[in-house]
Design a protein around this motif. Sequence first.
Motif, PDB file in Angstrom:
ATOM      1  N   VAL A  38      -2.353 -13.764  -2.845  1.00 35.49           N
ATOM      2  CA  VAL A  38      -1.541 -13.061  -1.853  1.00 35.49           C
ATOM      3  C   VAL A  38      -1.995 -11.614  -1.777  1.00 35.49           C
ATOM      4  CG1 VAL A  38       0.332 -12.559  -3.485  1.00 35.49           C
ATOM      5  CG2 VAL A  38       0.792 -12.519  -1.050  1.00 35.49           C
ATOM      6  N   TYR A  39      -2.147 -11.126  -0.543  1.00 34.09           N
ATOM      7  CA  TYR A  39      -2.474  -9.732  -0.266  1.00 34.09           C
ATOM      8  C   TYR A  39      -1.219  -9.122   0.350  1.00 34.09           C
ATOM      9  CZ  TYR A  39      -7.237 -11.488  -0.633  1.00 34.09           C
ATOM     10  OH  TYR A  39      -8.379 -12.087  -1.067  1.00 34.09           O
ATOM     11  N   ARG A  40      -0.731  -8.023  -0.252  1.00 34.72           N
ATOM     12  CA  ARG A  40       0.488  -7.375   0.225  1.00 34.72           C
ATOM     13  C   ARG A  40       0.178  -5.939   0.600  1.00 34.72           C
ATOM     14  NH1 ARG A  40       4.310  -6.966  -4.018  1.00 34.72           N
ATOM     15  NH2 ARG A  40       2.551  -6.816  -5.416  1.00 34.72           N
ATOM     16  N   HIS A  41       0.720  -5.527   1.728  1.00 34.23           N
ATOM     17  CA  HIS A  41       0.517  -4.159   2.197  1.00 34.23           C
ATOM     18  C   HIS A  41       1.834  -3.635   2.754  1.00 34.23           C
ATOM     19  CE1 HIS A  41      -1.397  -0.674   3.999  1.00 34.23           C
ATOM     20  NE2 HIS A  41      -0.802  -0.965   5.136  1.00 34.23           N
ATOM     21  N   HIS A  42       2.220  -2.446   2.335  1.00 33.82           N
ATOM     22  CA  HIS A  42       3.437  -1.790   2.807  1.00 33.82           C
ATOM     23  C   HIS A  42       3.010  -0.649   3.721  1.00 33.82           C
ATOM     24  CE1 HIS A  42       7.654  -0.661   2.554  1.00 33.82           C
ATOM     25  NE2 HIS A  42       7.262   0.590   2.430  1.00 33.82           N
ATOM     26  N   ASP A  43       3.450  -0.678   4.996  1.00 34.27           N
ATOM     27  CA  ASP A  43       3.005   0.366   5.920  1.00 34.27           C
ATOM     28  C   ASP A  43       4.011   1.512   6.014  1.00 34.27           C
ATOM     29  OD1 ASP A  43       5.036  -0.337   7.728  1.00 34.27           O
ATOM     30  OD2 ASP A  43       3.697  -1.490   9.019  1.00 34.27           O
ATOM     31  N   SER A  44       3.659   2.535   6.762  1.00 38.26           N
ATOM     32  CA  SER A  44       4.487   3.743   6.862  1.00 38.26           C
ATOM     33  C   SER A  44       5.799   3.504   7.610  1.00 38.26           C
ATOM     34  CB  SER A  44       3.692   4.855   7.552  1.00 38.26           C
ATOM     35  OG  SER A  44       3.312   4.438   8.854  1.00 38.26           O
ATOM     36  N   ASN A  45       5.911   2.392   8.326  1.00 42.76           N
ATOM     37  CA  ASN A  45       7.149   2.061   9.038  1.00 42.76           C
ATOM     38  C   ASN A  45       8.120   1.265   8.176  1.00 42.76           C
ATOM     39  OD1 ASN A  45       6.285   3.274  11.443  1.00 42.76           O
ATOM     40  ND2 ASN A  45       5.175   1.432  12.022  1.00 42.76           N
ATOM     41  N   GLY A  46       7.742   0.969   6.941  1.00 39.80           N
ATOM     42  CA  GLY A  46       8.608   0.197   6.058  1.00 39.80           C
ATOM     43  C   GLY A  46       8.409  -1.302   6.157  1.00 39.80           C
ATOM     44  N   ASN A  47       7.419  -1.736   6.912  1.00 40.50           N
ATOM     45  CA  ASN A  47       7.137  -3.164   7.046  1.00 40.50           C
ATOM     46  C   ASN A  47       6.173  -3.637   5.966  1.00 40.50           C
ATOM     47  OD1 ASN A  47       8.672  -3.537   9.463  1.00 40.50           O
ATOM     48  ND2 ASN A  47       7.032  -2.488  10.562  1.00 40.50           N
ATOM     49  N   ASN A  48       6.231  -4.910   5.682  1.00 35.22           N
ATOM     50  CA  ASN A  48       5.344  -5.516   4.692  1.00 35.22           C
ATOM     51  C   ASN A  48       4.468  -6.561   5.366  1.00 35.22           C
ATOM     52  OD1 ASN A  48       6.558  -4.385   2.145  1.00 35.22           O
ATOM     53  ND2 ASN A  48       8.354  -5.352   3.039  1.00 35.22           N
ATOM     54  N   GLU A  96      -4.324 -20.524   5.298  1.00 36.29           N
ATOM     55  CA  GLU A  96      -3.939 -19.114   5.365  1.00 36.29           C
ATOM     56  C   GLU A  96      -2.682 -18.927   6.203  1.00 36.29           C
ATOM     57  OE1 GLU A  96      -5.746 -14.882   7.008  1.00 36.29           O
ATOM     58  OE2 GLU A  96      -7.112 -16.536   6.658  1.00 36.29           O
ATOM     59  N   ILE A  97      -1.928 -17.899   5.843  1.00 37.27           N
ATOM     60  CA  ILE A  97      -0.840 -17.397   6.663  1.00 37.27           C
ATOM     61  C   ILE A  97      -0.869 -15.879   6.550  1.00 37.27           C
ATOM     62  CG2 ILE A  97       0.830 -17.639   4.786  1.00 37.27           C
ATOM     63  CD1 ILE A  97       3.036 -17.895   6.865  1.00 37.27           C
ATOM     64  N   LYS A  98      -0.657 -15.222   7.679  1.00 37.00           N
ATOM     65  CA  LYS A  98      -0.524 -13.770   7.690  1.00 37.00           C
ATOM     66  C   LYS A  98       0.722 -13.463   8.502  1.00 37.00           C
ATOM     67  CE  LYS A  98      -2.849  -9.436   8.631  1.00 37.00           C
ATOM     68  NZ  LYS A  98      -4.098  -8.789   9.023  1.00 37.00           N
ATOM     69  N   THR A  99       1.619 -12.678   7.925  1.00 37.07           N
ATOM     70  CA  THR A  99       2.877 -12.381   8.593  1.00 37.07           C
ATOM     71  C   THR A  99       3.333 -10.968   8.275  1.00 37.07           C
ATOM     72  OG1 THR A  99       5.099 -13.243   9.028  1.00 37.07           O
ATOM     73  CG2 THR A  99       4.344 -13.282   6.747  1.00 37.07           C
ATOM     74  N   LEU A 100       4.235 -10.479   9.091  1.00 36.56           N
ATOM     75  CA  LEU A 100       4.801  -9.138   8.931  1.00 36.56           C
ATOM     76  C   LEU A 100       6.309  -9.281   8.800  1.00 36.56           C
ATOM     77  CD1 LEU A 100       4.153  -6.036   9.150  1.00 36.56           C
ATOM     78  CD2 LEU A 100       4.751  -6.263  11.564  1.00 36.56           C
ATOM     79  N   THR A 101       6.891  -8.606   7.826  1.00 37.84           N
ATOM     80  CA  THR A 101       8.331  -8.664   7.631  1.00 37.84           C
ATOM     81  C   THR A 101       8.866  -7.288   7.229  1.00 37.84           C
ATOM     82  OG1 THR A 101      10.146  -9.769   6.472  1.00 37.84           O
ATOM     83  CG2 THR A 101       8.131  -9.419   5.217  1.00 37.84           C
ATOM     84  N   ALA A 102      10.088  -7.021   7.621  1.00 38.46           N
ATOM     85  CA  ALA A 102      10.751  -5.782   7.216  1.00 38.46           C
ATOM     86  C   ALA A 102      11.566  -5.982   5.947  1.00 38.46           C
ATOM     87  CB  ALA A 102      11.657  -5.285   8.338  1.00 38.46           C
TER      88      ALA A 102
END
Length: 131
Positions: A38-48, A96-102
Amino acid sequence: MKNLNVVAFFTLIFLFASCSTVSKFPVSSMTPAANIVVYRHHDSNGNNTITVKARNMASTERLSPPKQVYVVWIVLENNMAKNIGQLKIKNAKEAEIKTLTAFKYTEIFITAEDQADVLYPGSLEISRIKF
């Protein structure tokens, strides 16, 4: 020119890796040949951004009992499980799955299910990782 492309490629990999966290799922007794990361990234908007990549996943029809899809779940801070989507099998070796969540989460796990839009995880858990 070729050296410039190689340098640019590795620079992009370094930048992506420096902003992301990479974790490996433990070996699964259900699909022991699978290598799941799993690759996890937290952006400046608070999303993962969550990207789960698997190699050598057994086909869901070969599981016991046979199922139709792999579903990826996050465990929220209140211990509720949330379906974040289907782990799509690209070919015989990759999924693979790539998704964005708050949502803020403490775990990610994968189950085998009869359909992708289930609201609650079934009992056939493939692997789980805690953070």
